[in-house]
Scaffold this active site. Structure first.
Site, short mmCIF file in Angstrom:
data_model
loop_
_atom_site.label_atom_id
_atom_site.label_comp_id
_atom_site.label_asym_id
_atom_site.label_seq_id
_atom_site.Cartn_x
_atom_site.Cartn_y
_atom_site.Cartn_z
N THR A 78 -4.90 -11.16 15.43
CA THR A 78 -5.83 -12.23 15.07
C THR A 78 -5.53 -13.47 15.93
O THR A 78 -4.38 -13.88 16.03
CB THR A 78 -5.68 -12.57 13.57
OG1 THR A 78 -5.98 -11.40 12.82
CG2 THR A 78 -6.62 -13.70 13.15
N ASP B 267 4.15 -10.56 2.18
CA ASP B 267 4.00 -10.72 0.72
C ASP B 267 3.13 -11.93 0.41
O ASP B 267 2.24 -11.87 -0.46
CB ASP B 267 5.37 -10.92 0.05
CG ASP B 267 6.12 -9.61 -0.13
OD1 ASP B 267 5.49 -8.54 -0.08
OD2 ASP B 267 7.36 -9.66 -0.32
N GLN C 4 -27.62 -4.45 -3.12
CA GLN C 4 -28.54 -3.64 -3.93
C GLN C 4 -29.55 -4.54 -4.65
O GLN C 4 -30.73 -4.20 -4.74
CB GLN C 4 -27.71 -2.84 -4.95
CG GLN C 4 -28.39 -1.61 -5.47
CD GLN C 4 -28.59 -0.56 -4.38
OE1 GLN C 4 -27.94 -0.58 -3.36
NE2 GLN C 4 -29.54 0.33 -4.60
N LEU D 56 -30.60 -7.39 -3.57
CA LEU D 56 -31.54 -7.93 -2.56
C LEU D 56 -32.50 -6.86 -2.04
O LEU D 56 -33.56 -7.19 -1.51
CB LEU D 56 -30.76 -8.53 -1.37
CG LEU D 56 -30.43 -10.01 -1.49
CD1 LEU D 56 -29.26 -10.25 -2.43
CD2 LEU D 56 -30.08 -10.60 -0.13
N GLU E 228 -3.33 -6.72 7.07
CA GLU E 228 -2.16 -7.16 6.30
C GLU E 228 -1.73 -6.10 5.28
O GLU E 228 -1.26 -6.40 4.18
CB GLU E 228 -2.41 -8.53 5.66
CG GLU E 228 -2.66 -9.58 6.75
CD GLU E 228 -2.39 -11.00 6.37
OE1 GLU E 228 -1.65 -11.24 5.40
OE2 GLU E 228 -2.92 -11.89 7.06
N1 CAA Z 1 10.52 -8.57 1.64
C1 CAA Z 1 11.76 -8.53 2.22
N2 CAA Z 1 12.34 -7.38 2.62
C2 CAA Z 1 11.65 -6.25 2.46
C3 CAA Z 1 10.38 -6.21 1.87
C4 CAA Z 1 9.82 -7.44 1.43
N3 CAA Z 1 8.62 -7.48 0.86
N4 CAA Z 1 9.95 -4.95 1.85
C5 CAA Z 1 10.92 -4.18 2.39
N5 CAA Z 1 11.97 -4.98 2.76
C6 CAA Z 1 13.23 -4.57 3.34
C7 CAA Z 1 13.89 -3.53 2.42
O1 CAA Z 1 14.69 -4.14 1.43
C8 CAA Z 1 14.74 -2.74 3.39
O2 CAA Z 1 15.91 -3.47 3.66
P1 CAA Z 1 17.35 -2.72 3.87
O3 CAA Z 1 17.23 -1.97 5.14
O4 CAA Z 1 18.34 -3.84 3.92
O5 CAA Z 1 17.53 -1.83 2.69
C9 CAA Z 1 13.90 -2.75 4.66
O6 CAA Z 1 13.01 -3.87 4.55
C10 CAA Z 1 13.07 -1.48 4.83
O7 CAA Z 1 12.27 -1.35 3.68
P2 CAA Z 1 11.49 -0.01 3.33
O8 CAA Z 1 12.44 1.15 3.41
O9 CAA Z 1 10.75 -0.21 2.06
O10 CAA Z 1 10.48 0.08 4.56
P3 CAA Z 1 9.42 1.18 4.94
O11 CAA Z 1 9.61 1.54 6.36
O12 CAA Z 1 9.45 2.28 3.93
O13 CAA Z 1 8.05 0.33 4.88
C11 CAA Z 1 5.88 -0.31 4.03
C12 CAA Z 1 7.32 0.20 3.78
C13 CAA Z 1 5.60 -1.06 2.74
C14 CAA Z 1 4.90 0.83 4.17
C15 CAA Z 1 5.78 -1.26 5.26
O14 CAA Z 1 5.96 -0.55 6.46
C16 CAA Z 1 4.45 -1.98 5.32
O15 CAA Z 1 4.22 -2.96 4.61
N6 CAA Z 1 3.52 -1.54 6.21
C17 CAA Z 1 2.27 -2.22 6.46
C18 CAA Z 1 2.40 -3.19 7.58
C19 CAA Z 1 1.32 -4.25 7.54
O16 CAA Z 1 1.01 -4.80 6.50
N7 CAA Z 1 0.79 -4.57 8.69
C20 CAA Z 1 -0.17 -5.60 8.78
C21 CAA Z 1 -0.21 -6.09 10.16
S1 CAA Z 1 -0.27 -7.81 10.26
C22 CAA Z 1 -1.90 -8.25 10.19
O17 CAA Z 1 -2.74 -7.51 9.82
C23 CAA Z 1 -2.07 -9.68 10.54
C24 CAA Z 1 -3.38 -10.07 11.08
O18 CAA Z 1 -3.48 -10.54 12.20
C25 CAA Z 1 -4.57 -10.07 10.17
#
Ligand code: CAA
Length: 383
Positions: A159, A241, A337, A339, A364
């Site tokens: 973006t 988040d 719908q 409209l 996101e």
């Molecule tokens: N806050 C802080 N730390 C976090 C966290 C959070 N919300 N979620 C996970 N972590 C940490 C975990 O505690 C873990 O830490 P440790 O290694 O110390 O244990 C580490 O991160 C890995 O966590 P997971 O094992 O849960 O990670 P995962 O690989 O299984 O990923 C997922 C899980 C939720 C699917 C993640 O990959 C995800 O959110 N994917 C989607 C990505 C996304 O949202 N992309 C959007 C792109 S940005 C965009 O769109 C912007 C734009 O321009 C509009």
């Protein structure tokens, strides 16, 4: 919706957003969507109103008004032009990341300029052509070279690509560290080796420009590392988040605009002297819209209030995002719908609202990713 009374600071931010939505965004929303025009001047105006740093401390040029205020502002702005609003939302997300994860020198260096409108936007660079939902599999690299890092790789769906003044880039500093091998960097626009590609031709959010960002031997000082080396995944997830609360609020704004469009149309008279609003079939559509809109907004307020308190909110943000974005698609579809054939006409916002709503279910974190986050939290609570 009859809102719970916002507190004084929140009401002030809402008023700023109302004025901007009415005077700055609404008049050109249809045209910017048609022409895929990034409203650069409007973005600078939004920054000068303080709306680039709604939840950033005043010491760095932010409004320090909190997350509920942020959600109120985003909903209001998105009801006028969701495309412009996504640029503002990503900028707020990057500003908050700098405020939260940056050291004092980094905050002083980047926040006042970004929040005053010196840059038209900031970008968040996590996704890549081969890694979207599985963000930890990203392949861009950052190799240490003396007191610099050298960044290589391609970031996708960025973006405000090519328009932003600052890029928050997640890149791999350790080849086999999984999510712990990722670090976050601030890269300033104009740094040699950072290039934005041609903008994508998108279904929705067409007033927002979206490009790839190609990093080719892009040298950044090690002082641009945000947080510790290896903390980049946590910077990204922690930022998302909050970002997801913003997307949920944005979806509520889009849905509210679609519902308004349907109500206006239904109240209008028809050739036989009756109004569509007198038909029960129309009433059912607008009633379902109203109930679901309010339910979604209450989820947004809960997630925002938790974040304002400094409480964990990943699960609540994911719930708000998945519910509100799917709700907005449904609400906009029902509005169309109501409209009927007129809904195809871009003089009514409903067709733009439907296209914009669809995109919120993807960026996101897709709906499927939100369900993963929610399910994991539910299972964690049981163990
Ligand atoms: N806050 C802080 N730390 C976090 C966290 C959070 N919300 N979620 C996970 N972590 C940490 C975990 O505690 C873990 O830490 P440790 O290694 O110390 O244990 C580490 O991160 C890995 O966590 P997971 O094992 O849960 O990670 P995962 O690989 O299984 O990923 C997922 C899980 C939720 C699917 C993640 O990959 C995800 O959110 N994917 C989607 C990505 C996304 O949202 N992309 C959007 C792109 S940005 C965009 O769109 C912007 C734009 O321009 C509009």
């Amino acid at each position: 919706m009859r809102d719970l009374q916002p507190q004084a600071g929140q009401a002030q931010v809402l008023e700023l957003a109302r004025v901007a939505a009415r005077d700055l965004l609404a008049p050109s929303a249809t045209e910017n969507d048609r022409a895929e025009r990034f409203p650069e001047e409007a973005m600078r105006h939004l920054a000068r109103s303080g709306l680039f740093g709604i939840n950033v401390p005043k010491a760095y040029g932010g409004l320090e008004a909190g997350v509920v205020a942020y959600a109120l502002a985003v909903r209001e702005l998105a009801s006028a032009c969701a495309g412009t609003t996504v640029g503002l939302m990503v900028t707020n997300m990057v500003a908050e990341a700098i405020a939260r994860f940056g050291d004092e020198a980094q905050r002083q260096r980047w926040l006042p300029g970004l929040l005053s409108g010196a840059h038209a936007a900031a970008s968040f660079c996590l996704s890549e052509p081969g890694s979207g939902s599985d963000a930890a599999s990203l392949r861009a690299t950052a190799r240490r070279d003396g007191d610099h890092y050298v960044l290589d790789g391609t970031k996708a769906w960025i973006t405000s690509g090519g328009r932003a003044g600052l890029y928050l880039v997640m890149a791999r500093t350790s080849p086999d560290g999984g999510s712990r091998g990722i670090s976050a960097f601030i890269v300033e626009a104009g740094t040699p080796g950072l290039v934005a590609t041609k903008p994508e031709d998108k279904l929705g959010m067409r007033a927002s420009v979206t490009t790839q960002i190609v990093l080719d031997g892009c040298r950044v000082p090690s002082a641009n590392l945000l947080g510790a080396e290896g903390d980049g995944f946590k910077v990204a997830m922690g930022s998302l988040d909050g970002g997801r609360i913003g997307v949920a609020a944005q979806a509520c704004g889009i849905a509210a605009a679609a519902q308004r469009c349907a109500l206006d149309f239904a109240r209008g008279g028809r050739a036989d002297g009756t109004a569509l609003s007198e038909q029960q079939s129309t009433q059912w559509l607008v009633a379902d819209n109203a109930a679901e809109l309010d339910a979604g907004w209450l989820l947004v307020l809960r997630a925002a209030a938790l974040k304002d308190k400094g409480a964990p909110h990943s699960r609540e943000a994911a719930m708000a995002k998945v519910f509100c974005t799917e709700m907005a698609s449904e609400v906009a579809s029902r509005a169309l719908q109501v409209l009927g054939e007129a809904g195809e006409d871009s003089r009514h916002s409903a067709e733009r609202n439907l296209r914009d709503a669809r995109v919120t279910r993807i960026y996101e974190g897709t709906s499927e990713v939100q369900r993963i986050v929610i399910a994991r939290e539910c299972l964690k609570a049981l163990s």
